[in-house]
Design an enzyme around this catalytic site. Structure first.
Site, mmCIF file in Angstrom:
data_model
loop_
_atom_site.group_PDB
_atom_site.id
_atom_site.type_symbol
_atom_site.label_atom_id
_atom_site.label_comp_id
_atom_site.label_asym_id
_atom_site.label_seq_id
_atom_site.Cartn_x
_atom_site.Cartn_y
_atom_site.Cartn_z
ATOM 1 N N HIS A 3 1.064 -1.053 0.055
ATOM 2 C CA HIS A 3 0.127 -0.039 0.081
ATOM 3 C C HIS A 3 0.870 1.150 0.085
ATOM 4 O O HIS A 3 1.798 1.250 0.663
ATOM 5 C CB HIS A 3 -0.921 0.178 1.256
ATOM 6 C CG HIS A 3 -1.972 1.202 1.053
ATOM 7 N ND1 HIS A 3 -1.615 2.270 1.117
ATOM 8 C CD2 HIS A 3 -3.265 0.991 0.682
ATOM 9 C CE1 HIS A 3 -2.879 3.067 1.050
ATOM 10 N NE2 HIS A 3 -3.740 2.224 0.726
ATOM 11 N N GLU A 12 -3.961 1.420 -7.334
ATOM 12 C CA GLU A 12 -4.373 2.656 -6.548
ATOM 13 C C GLU A 12 -3.382 3.925 -6.862
ATOM 14 O O GLU A 12 -2.366 3.927 -6.267
ATOM 15 C CB GLU A 12 -4.233 2.524 -5.169
ATOM 16 C CG GLU A 12 -4.958 1.171 -4.549
ATOM 17 C CD GLU A 12 -5.492 1.315 -3.041
ATOM 18 O OE1 GLU A 12 -6.607 1.591 -2.843
ATOM 19 O OE2 GLU A 12 -4.491 1.559 -2.343
#
Ligand code: 13P
Length: 247
Positions: free
Chosen positions: A96, A165
């Site tokens: 992430h 993302e």
């Protein structure tokens, strides 16, 4: 199969499980339920109790990160993939942008992916370009590099999901255009077919997904689901995403 993954980040206490119970109730009544999976990644503190509660139910629990060493070690504050699996979590996010910002290099990420797979966790590997990369038209090369430096065909093919993302989209309300996003997801799938030797790689989109924009993403058939941050912290908003997707 579609995936709706809720990443809680630094959110949640034991009683927040009530939100998941509501999502579970919705799921059980939803006529579309066979078409998708729901996965929630609460903080480490809640993994065991939530995984226990949802053991034979339809919501799966995953962790938001894992440490790059296995079993036990003398690293203060670290949680290994082995420890995560031992409390019943089935998934883990790796890479992430929050963790890349905190210092996760490709080498560290490779070790995390490898050990998570070894411990039978499904890896949700996050990639994404920042605002500057996008401005300089570096998106594809950045993404390719993030994939090639970490993934390799030794990894079990079916245990890796990739979440695209774009960093500039996380928590900002900004989303890519349909054309941009479609091209990017097709590109990621093309790279994955080469690196993982996998015919139908699973690629999710994450970044400001909510009930009002999910229909736009649905038009892009290559997107296999979503990694949802802000909107996963409310059962209503999370359910709205699923409802509107299948509307
Ligand atoms: P938001 O949905 O809040 O933009 O967050 C996306 C994300 O980072 C999920 O991992």
């Amino acid at each position: 199969m579609r995936y709706f993954i809720g990443n809680w980040k630094m959110f949640g206490v034991p009683k927040s499980i009530n939100m998941l119970k509501k999502i579970n109730t919705f799921y059980l009544k939803d006529k579309n339920r066979k078409k998708y999976r729901v996965i929630i990644t609460p903080p480490y503190t809640l993994l065991e109790s939530y995984a226990k509660f949802f053991k034979n139910k339809k919501i799966s629990i995953g962790s938001q990160n894992c440490y790059q060493k296995d079993q036990f070690s003398s690293d203060t504050g670290a949680i290994s993939p082995y420890m995560i699996r031992s409390v019943g979590a089935k998934y883990t996010l790796v890479g992430h942008s929050d963790n890349r910002n905190d210092g996760d290099t490709n080498e560290i990420l490779k070790s995390k992916v490898e050990l998570a797979l070894k411990n039978n966790l499904v890896v949700v590997f996050c990639i994404g370009e920042n605002k500057k990369d996008k401005k300089n038209k570096k998106t594809f090369s950045v993404l390719k590099n993030q994939l090639l430096k970490v993934l390799d065909k030794r990894f079990q093919k079916n245990k890796i999901i990739v979440a695209y993302e774009p960093i500039w989209s996380i928590g900002t309300g900004k989303i890519p255009t349909k054309v941009e996003l479609e091209k990017t997801v097709i590109f990621i799938k093309k790279v994955l077919k080469v690196v993982l030797k996998k015919n139908s790689p699973v690629v999710l989109y994450g970044g400001s997904v909510d009930g009002s924009n999910v229909q736009l993403f649905k038009e892009i058939k290559e997107i296999d689901g979503f990694l949802i941050g802000g909107a996963s912290k409310s059962s209503k908003k999370f359910i709205d995403i699923i409802k509107n997707y299948y509307r």
